[in-house]
Design an enzyme around this catalytic site. Structure first.
Site, mmCIF file in Angstrom:
data_model
loop_
_atom_site.group_PDB
_atom_site.id
_atom_site.type_symbol
_atom_site.label_atom_id
_atom_site.label_comp_id
_atom_site.label_asym_id
_atom_site.label_seq_id
_atom_site.Cartn_x
_atom_site.Cartn_y
_atom_site.Cartn_z
ATOM 1 N N PRO A 35 0.830 -1.213 0.000
ATOM 2 C CA PRO A 35 0.000 0.000 0.000
ATOM 3 C C PRO A 35 0.863 1.261 0.000
ATOM 4 C CG PRO A 35 -0.836 -1.591 1.588
ATOM 5 C CD PRO A 35 0.488 -2.118 1.105
ATOM 6 N N ASP A 65 4.726 0.837 9.511
ATOM 7 C CA ASP A 65 6.193 0.855 9.466
ATOM 8 C C ASP A 65 6.746 0.938 10.887
ATOM 9 O OD1 ASP A 65 8.717 1.459 7.639
ATOM 10 O OD2 ASP A 65 8.842 2.772 9.394
ATOM 11 N N TYR A 70 12.547 1.416 17.428
ATOM 12 C CA TYR A 70 11.426 2.219 17.922
ATOM 13 C C TYR A 70 10.858 1.692 19.248
ATOM 14 C CZ TYR A 70 11.491 3.677 12.957
ATOM 15 O OH TYR A 70 11.863 4.098 11.698
HETATM 16 P P1 NAP Z 1 6.994 12.826 9.485
HETATM 17 O O1 NAP Z 1 6.075 11.705 9.216
HETATM 18 O O2 NAP Z 1 7.489 13.677 8.368
HETATM 19 O O3 NAP Z 1 6.357 13.811 10.553
HETATM 20 C C1 NAP Z 1 5.723 13.340 11.714
HETATM 21 C C2 NAP Z 1 5.268 14.563 12.504
HETATM 22 O O4 NAP Z 1 4.304 15.269 11.736
HETATM 23 C C3 NAP Z 1 4.610 14.212 13.816
HETATM 24 O O5 NAP Z 1 5.091 15.139 14.768
HETATM 25 C C4 NAP Z 1 3.127 14.452 13.570
HETATM 26 O O6 NAP Z 1 2.533 14.904 14.763
HETATM 27 C C5 NAP Z 1 3.124 15.503 12.500
HETATM 28 N N1 NAP Z 1 2.027 15.384 11.536
HETATM 29 C C6 NAP Z 1 1.490 14.250 11.007
HETATM 30 N N2 NAP Z 1 0.546 14.538 10.116
HETATM 31 C C7 NAP Z 1 0.447 15.883 10.073
HETATM 32 C C8 NAP Z 1 -0.362 16.782 9.340
HETATM 33 N N3 NAP Z 1 -1.263 16.328 8.452
HETATM 34 N N4 NAP Z 1 -0.195 18.113 9.538
HETATM 35 C C9 NAP Z 1 0.728 18.566 10.421
HETATM 36 N N5 NAP Z 1 1.530 17.762 11.139
HETATM 37 C C10 NAP Z 1 1.393 16.433 10.967
HETATM 38 O O7 NAP Z 1 8.320 12.333 10.260
HETATM 39 P P2 NAP Z 1 8.824 10.954 10.875
HETATM 40 O O8 NAP Z 1 7.887 10.404 11.884
HETATM 41 O O9 NAP Z 1 10.207 11.195 11.342
HETATM 42 O O10 NAP Z 1 8.872 9.980 9.612
HETATM 43 C C11 NAP Z 1 7.794 9.111 9.273
HETATM 44 C C12 NAP Z 1 8.129 7.661 9.570
HETATM 45 O O11 NAP Z 1 9.253 7.239 8.793
HETATM 46 C C13 NAP Z 1 8.605 7.396 11.003
HETATM 47 O O12 NAP Z 1 7.561 7.446 11.922
HETATM 48 C C14 NAP Z 1 9.258 6.048 10.836
HETATM 49 O O13 NAP Z 1 8.281 5.030 10.766
HETATM 50 C C15 NAP Z 1 9.976 6.243 9.499
HETATM 51 N N6 NAP Z 1 11.382 6.691 9.636
HETATM 52 C C16 NAP Z 1 12.378 5.904 9.136
HETATM 53 C C17 NAP Z 1 13.709 6.278 9.250
HETATM 54 C C18 NAP Z 1 14.787 5.406 8.703
HETATM 55 O O14 NAP Z 1 15.976 5.657 8.992
HETATM 56 N N7 NAP Z 1 14.453 4.419 7.910
HETATM 57 C C19 NAP Z 1 14.055 7.495 9.881
HETATM 58 C C20 NAP Z 1 13.023 8.296 10.359
HETATM 59 C C21 NAP Z 1 11.696 7.905 10.223
HETATM 60 P P3 NAP Z 1 1.314 14.113 15.489
HETATM 61 O O15 NAP Z 1 1.803 12.709 15.782
HETATM 62 O O16 NAP Z 1 1.073 14.909 16.704
HETATM 63 O O17 NAP Z 1 0.184 14.143 14.508
#
Ligand code: NAP
Length: 331
Positions: A35, A65, A70
């Site tokens: 998806p 994911d 985590y």
């Molecule tokens: P992101 O998804 O870019 O941003 C998450 C943040 O955005 C949270 O604080 C969330 O707050 C907020 N948010 C979500 N939807 C929103 C919207 N529609 N409007 C405004 N704010 C919003 O950053 P990320 O969590 O770092 O990255 C996403 C995922 O990628 C991670 O959770 C993880 O699963 C994965 N990841 C992988 C790696 C890697 O090395 N492979 C590294 C980093 C991340 P709320 O929760 O309060 O809504």
């Protein structure tokens, strides 16, 4: 790589209505369907993660994911079990986990994967990624010295990859892939591996467009997943970016009657990329999934591509002096 099919039905709680939403899937090189929108869970811990995954599944998400790093796999497992007890089939949900940097030693790969499976309460993962190309010493989740440097080990990622291939042979995982690998590192795996990576999960948003990486992945039949697709705005005080405040993005969003977050996600799915925005809030999960009912014009796409800059949130500078630190190369 092609998008086809549909999955998921999303409740639009903001309007108090049920909107039939389709979430397209991309085809992996294994033939499996992934998806195109998944729930990110980094920094979602314990009960809040359990609640978030339940809310996401209720909202129609069928892709979760996570990673050993985590420390939330038990909570995710609890939410998945509850939904499966209520009738959701295992094969309806696509679960991704990642092999952490301290588990690269060939003897550690199978136990690490088995631990993730046990914690998630699953018999197989849909996708297992090598979290980074650089390995750290064993037996400590974050072996960071007082001088701010990671303690590295000398395992090469190809030796780790060969053990990951055995996980596919053994049926523990349906597909394997990499994360944070640059193009040279991917070429090495594609050349020397027996199984090609199905996915490369990399940071990508309008300030790190990864156009070069996407072109490479498309040519090689590897799916690109964008992590931090919103620029991690919740981390602004630390290292997140104000991508969602960008005036150009705001203008495009206004024109389409959408939010800047929806524009960031739409731009990615429109070019065949999988997105995994993280949210703990049901209304935002819905917002982040309502991106299949509008289209960005070629002009919009050009404006977004031109926002590219050195805007990486995750640089993993603890490992900057490791020969396999990937970010010296352009993505
Ligand atoms: P992101 O998804 O870019 O941003 C998450 C943040 O955005 C949270 O604080 C969330 O707050 C907020 N948010 C979500 N939807 C929103 C919207 N529609 N409007 C405004 N704010 C919003 O950053 P990320 O969590 O770092 O990255 C996403 C995922 O990628 C991670 O959770 C993880 O699963 C994965 N990841 C992988 C790696 C890697 O090395 N492979 C590294 C980093 C991340 P709320 O929760 O309060 O809504």
């Amino acid at each position: 790589m092609g998008c086809s099919g549909s999955k998921g039905e999303v409740n639009d709680t903001r309007r108090g209505t049920t909107t039939k939403m389709t979430c397209p899937v991309v085809k992996l090189s294994t033939g499996a369907s992934m998806p195109q929108v998944g729930l990110g869970t980094w920094q979602s811990k314990n009960n809040e993660c359990y609640e978030a995954v339940k809310a996401a599944l209720d909202a129609g998400y069928r892709h979760i994911d996570t990673a050993e790093l985590y420390q939330n796999e038990k909570e995710i497992g609890r939410a998945l079990k509850e939904k499966m007890d209520a009738g959701m089939k295992r094969e309806e949900v696509f679960v991704v986990s990642k092999l952490w940097n301290t588990r690269h030693h060939p003897d550690d790969v199978l136990p690490a994967c088995q631990k993730s499976l046990d914690d998630l309460g699953l018999e197989y993962l849909d996708l297992y990624l090598m979290h980074h190309p650089f390995p750290w010493v064993r037996d400590n989740l974050l072996p960071i010295n007082a001088d701010g440097k990671a303690e590295h080990s000398d395992v090469h990622f190809m030796d780790t990859w060969k053990e990951m291939e055995k996980l596919v042979d053994g049926g523990l995982v349906k597909a394997i892939g990499v994360s944070n690998f640059n193009i040279s590192q991917m070429e090495e795996v594609l050349t020397n591996g027996r199984i090609k990576p199905a996915v490369n999960q990399v940071e990508s948003h309008p300030y790190v467009t990864c156009n070069r990486m996407l072109e490479f992945c498309t040519e090689k039949g590897v799916v690109m997943t964008a992590y931090c697709p919103l620029g991690a705005p919740g981390d602004l005080a630390d290292h997140g970016l104000a991508v969602l405040e960008d005036p150009e993005l705001k203008k495009i969003a206004e024109k389409h009657g959408k939010t800047p977050a929806q524009v960031c996600l739409r731009w990615q799915v429109q070019r065949g990329v999988v997105v995994i925005p993280k949210s703990l809030r049901a209304a935002r999960m819905v917002e982040n999934s309502q991106i299949f009912d509008f289209e960005l014009s070629a002009g919009d796409v050009e404006i977004i591509n031109n926002l590219n800059r050195d805007g990486r949130v995750y640089k993993w500078e603890w490992s900057k002096d490791h020969p396999q630190w990937p970010f010296n190369e352009k993505f």
